[in-house]
Design a protein around this motif. Sequence first.
Motif, PDB file in Angstrom:
ATOM      1  N   UNK A  54      -7.989   3.423  23.779  1.00 18.26           N
ATOM      2  CA  UNK A  54      -6.967   4.465  23.893  1.00 18.26           C
ATOM      3  C   UNK A  54      -5.715   4.153  23.079  1.00 18.26           C
ATOM      4  N   UNK A  55      -5.322   2.890  23.078  1.00 13.29           N
ATOM      5  CA  UNK A  55      -4.058   2.537  22.422  1.00 13.29           C
ATOM      6  C   UNK A  55      -4.265   2.108  20.980  1.00 13.29           C
ATOM      7  N   UNK A  56      -5.468   2.188  20.474  1.00  8.69           N
ATOM      8  CA  UNK A  56      -5.723   1.753  19.098  1.00  8.69           C
ATOM      9  C   UNK A  56      -4.852   2.495  18.083  1.00  8.69           C
ATOM     10  N   UNK A  57      -4.697   3.823  18.142  1.00 12.87           N
ATOM     11  CA  UNK A  57      -3.814   4.499  17.162  1.00 12.87           C
ATOM     12  C   UNK A  57      -2.362   4.036  17.271  1.00 12.87           C
ATOM     13  N   UNK A  92      -1.246   1.161  18.413  1.00  8.41           N
ATOM     14  CA  UNK A  92      -1.132  -0.213  17.930  1.00  8.41           C
ATOM     15  C   UNK A  92      -1.199  -0.271  16.410  1.00  8.41           C
ATOM     16  N   UNK A  93      -1.980   0.605  15.810  1.00 10.50           N
ATOM     17  CA  UNK A  93      -2.040   0.654  14.329  1.00 10.50           C
ATOM     18  C   UNK A  93      -0.697   1.047  13.758  1.00 10.50           C
ATOM     19  N   UNK A  94      -0.012   1.967  14.409  1.00 10.02           N
ATOM     20  CA  UNK A  94       1.324   2.353  13.937  1.00 10.02           C
ATOM     21  C   UNK A  94       2.291   1.173  14.022  1.00 10.02           C
ATOM     22  N   UNK A  95       2.168   0.378  15.079  1.00  9.92           N
ATOM     23  CA  UNK A  95       3.045  -0.785  15.207  1.00  9.92           C
ATOM     24  C   UNK A  95       2.770  -1.808  14.113  1.00  9.92           C
ATOM     25  N   UNK A  96       1.483  -2.055  13.823  1.00  7.05           N
ATOM     26  CA  UNK A  96       1.133  -3.065  12.820  1.00  7.05           C
ATOM     27  C   UNK A  96       1.372  -2.581  11.395  1.00  7.05           C
ATOM     28  N   UNK A  97       1.438  -1.301  11.176  1.00  5.86           N
ATOM     29  CA  UNK A  97       1.645  -0.774   9.811  1.00  5.86           C
ATOM     30  C   UNK A  97       3.016  -1.136   9.252  1.00  5.86           C
ATOM     31  N   UNK A  98       3.909  -1.540  10.152  1.00  3.22           N
ATOM     32  CA  UNK A  98       5.250  -1.918   9.690  1.00  3.22           C
ATOM     33  C   UNK A  98       5.299  -3.339   9.110  1.00  3.22           C
ATOM     34  N   UNK A  99       4.204  -4.084   9.266  1.00  7.80           N
ATOM     35  CA  UNK A  99       4.182  -5.466   8.775  1.00  7.80           C
ATOM     36  C   UNK A  99       3.766  -5.466   7.292  1.00  7.80           C
ATOM     37  N   UNK A 100       4.614  -6.062   6.494  1.00 11.48           N
ATOM     38  CA  UNK A 100       4.352  -6.109   5.050  1.00 11.48           C
ATOM     39  C   UNK A 100       3.176  -7.028   4.743  1.00 11.48           C
ATOM     40  N   UNK A 101       2.382  -6.694   3.785  1.00  8.14           N
ATOM     41  CA  UNK A 101       1.236  -7.459   3.273  1.00  8.14           C
ATOM     42  C   UNK A 101       0.120  -7.636   4.292  1.00  8.14           C
ATOM     43  N   UNK A 102       0.107  -6.827   5.378  1.00  6.18           N
ATOM     44  CA  UNK A 102      -0.996  -6.892   6.333  1.00  6.18           C
ATOM     45  C   UNK A 102      -2.128  -6.012   5.826  1.00  6.18           C
ATOM     46  N   UNK A 103      -3.357  -6.538   5.750  1.00  4.14           N
ATOM     47  CA  UNK A 103      -4.463  -5.735   5.210  1.00  4.14           C
ATOM     48  C   UNK A 103      -4.647  -4.430   5.974  1.00  4.14           C
ATOM     49  N   UNK A 112      -7.404  -2.807   6.633  1.00  7.83           N
ATOM     50  CA  UNK A 112      -8.480  -2.863   7.629  1.00  7.83           C
ATOM     51  C   UNK A 112      -7.998  -3.481   8.935  1.00  7.83           C
ATOM     52  N   UNK A 113      -7.126  -4.471   8.817  1.00  2.00           N
ATOM     53  CA  UNK A 113      -6.549  -5.073  10.033  1.00  2.00           C
ATOM     54  C   UNK A 113      -5.704  -4.034  10.783  1.00  2.00           C
ATOM     55  N   UNK A 114      -4.935  -3.253  10.018  1.00  2.00           N
ATOM     56  CA  UNK A 114      -4.081  -2.233  10.645  1.00  2.00           C
ATOM     57  C   UNK A 114      -4.939  -1.181  11.340  1.00  2.00           C
ATOM     58  N   UNK A 115      -5.981  -0.741  10.690  1.00  2.00           N
ATOM     59  CA  UNK A 115      -6.821   0.304  11.281  1.00  2.00           C
ATOM     60  C   UNK A 115      -7.602  -0.215  12.492  1.00  2.00           C
ATOM     61  N   UNK A 116      -8.074  -1.453  12.413  1.00  2.70           N
ATOM     62  CA  UNK A 116      -8.827  -2.016  13.544  1.00  2.70           C
ATOM     63  C   UNK A 116      -7.913  -2.524  14.661  1.00  2.70           C
ATOM     64  N   UNK A 117      -6.679  -2.865  14.325  1.00  2.00           N
ATOM     65  CA  UNK A 117      -5.737  -3.355  15.323  1.00  2.00           C
ATOM     66  C   UNK A 117      -5.893  -4.832  15.630  1.00  2.00           C
TER      67      UNK A 117
END
Length: 907
Positions: free
Chosen positions: A156-159, A161-172, A174-179
């Motif tokens: 449920x929280x995957x979308x 959490x992806x928004x939270x991780x998208x703010x991290x620079x140089x994070x792949x 696929x990692x952002x989409x998978x969480x």
Amino acid sequence: MRPQKFQLPCNADSFVHTDKKVVIVSVFGKSQYHAKGCKTNMLSSILQVGLLDEVEVDKESFSAIEGYYDSKERTVYLHLRGLLDTHTLLEEYDRFVEKQDCKDFLSVWAHMRDKYARALLVLFHISHVIILTHPTHTFDYSYMHLFRAMDIIRQKVSPQLSDVLSCIYSLPKDWVSNGRPCSPRVLFYFETCPAVFQDPNSGANIKKLEHSLEDQIYHVLRKNRIVTNISSNSLFAIPANQEFVYVHTGTTESRDILGFMARKLIQSCKVSSGGSTSRSLASQDSNIQQEDSDTETRSFRSFLQQHIDLAFARGFDDNVGRHSVPAYFEIPNVAIFCEVANRVYDYFIHGTDKELSTLHSLLDTDVKFSKSRCSKVLPRALQTYQENLPQHYTRAYHETKLAHAMAVFEMHARGPLFEEFSEKLQGECEKHWRSGRQMCEVLSLTGNPCTNPIHRGGSEGAGGGEQVDQRDNDNELPIREHCSGVRYICACNCGRCQGSREDPFSLRQSNYDYFQMLAKQCGCAQLENIQFPVFQPSTHNYRPAQLFSTKRKDSFSHVESSTPQGNTQACSLGVNNTLNDDIRTPYGSGGQSPPTSETNEDVPKLSNKTSLTPSDAHKVVIEVSDSDAENAKEKSLVRQPSTTEYLPGMLHTESPAGLLPQFSSWSLVCLGPSSLYSHNLGLQHQAGVLPTSAFLLPWDVTVRLEHQKERGSLWPTIGDHNSHGYSSRGKNFQNMNTIRGRKSKGGKEFVVKIFVGVEYECPRGHRFMASAPDKVLKATGNGIVKDSGNKVTSSTADMPLYFPCPCRQTKPLIAQLMRIHVVTPKAPVHVTLNPRVQPGPPPCPIFVTGCDEPIKLSQSAYWVLRLPYVYMDEKGPYLAPKEPVPTSHGRLLAGMYGISEVLPEKK
């Protein structure tokens, strides 16, 4: 080099070699109490953790994530401490007991599990390898529910959490989409094993146990869909072709931390011979590793290292199936790990997303089960209460039915919501009772509740007119009279007829109205009677007196008086404090002994108004003197009773002075001449008297007169007949009017015969006489009465107010003393009555008639004194006992009967 210790959230600047890529290994699970929450014993040779450190758990999140960075092995170890640790759980429970914020621990247990699950979700989103440790060698199936709830929330929280991780620079991407960097691989570590596997000579193969546990765990995880063919869609994965269960066969360090530390200290001392202490301590890690490899061919470190090496080599691909897609796997450096760990930690621990808040409801199974169970049982319990209910019922019946309904509810209801639904059941039953089914319940003066629906109006009842349950809408209640539905059979004042009476709710209805109504039917209202003092109003604005609880001296208190008899009891109701000298208290009732005669010590000498002596109950001596005649005429001023205020209750010895009741609760009527009673035939005109008890008791009283020439006498001369028809020879006379006389040293003695009867009446109308305070009068078959009246007229014995009825009943009824029968003789004497009743044990007041002096009965007549049906003072009625009780519970005080001379008229 000892690993660097930190705690999430962490600061990347505090680490060295932040550009190194690291594998994250996390440890969680349950631990024993003595371990104090430490579950990294299997990694002690690597981490060198302080096992004796006190547990520090965040009070808000109920968890703490400790970290250890091993730069040499390029591994980050995370250790979750929380509520699954026994030590932490007990501390939180102790705090709960001290605060008592709610009624049941299970009510807050779901909240605690929610906090722990959030911390666990952090590990599952930042780890590569997760170790689940358990103190025993059996798999804990309670993890299945926790894993299912976490998997639902993860999806449920995957979308978000992806928004939270998208703010991290140089994070792949696929990692952002998978969480998460990968689907973490879970390994299972069991701290103990059966004793047979600890014995090297037993030949037992520990691998068989581990493989058996692997099959069991895999089957359970697949059946509950925790693990699927595609690892990226699952909460975690388990290796398909590698071992993932390790059972420890050595000693259990977590059970004895101090022993474990002592053994490690001894090992370090053994390997440090020949070198400096500092160098040996510095090389402790290598020495212990060497010791482990020498003593144990299999170790958990080697078991874990193969998974770490695989992660560095090519990552984890735990997908199974023909058309499996390669799984995503990413190894971050220390800097990215710290930034991702901080973002993920903040989101799960402090996040307020709506989807994330549903985790609590998923874990709150105890409360959900309790709600489901109690909701199902509540209607059944309510139906139990409503079965076979009468149209109206009392609070006692309501509470009985409620207890039955609660028993049904307690039998089936479970869980932390038991108290809440229990209160709801009580409220529903109370509401059902009050919605038109509530009974009035005002008690009658005999202790029976009103059976009408709750209403206004009616007599005051035993409760003083107050409703049992006051409600806000009392003004909307109908107005009606009280009725208990109980009826009694009671005789009239004279006892010649009986009638059915309703249960009384007022004192007037009990002691006056009913007897007045029955007197008209019987005709005894036309008989000669003696009126007792009652209130006589002088104005239309009369009112009841306002009585206070404080006691004061009044007209019925014992006072000093200079009379020939010493202490007397005043009974006047007037306007000053002057006492009436003609009032005499019978000897034996006030504790005073009668004066003795100087001429004859055997026979007492009394004044012309007296009663029986305690030493000689059947003799009364009347001294005739001129002073007596003069004293009889002297009257002191009598206080006049109030004509504006009346006594609200009955008159008793503690009633205020100058107050009289509106009506008399007593009755004294004359049935006619003494010839109405025949001792051979008994009581033929009385209704309801038991045949064997329908007789009066003969009472022979000896009266001695001293000769005085100065005054005349109405007594006959010894041996002669006089104009009144008296004779001194009694052998030829067999009726009650006979007087027998003889000469004595002190004067003349006459024997007069009186007949008395102490009558009891039970609620069913059975009437009987008593021959003694503890005996029912029983005549022989020929109607011969062997008893005399001395025992009932004795001035030292009280008569019980209540006595078991001799009627044949399964449970004997309690009869009440209701009437005193007196047949007076044809002699120049007055039989006097001074009834005083104490209906309860002290300090119960003594109820009196209100007469200033003992009542004189006319000669040769049949008199009946009817006592009150109910005794009631300002505090309420005195109820009759349900079972036989001692005489002290209620009694007619001794000293009631007296004899006084009829003085001749002066010519």
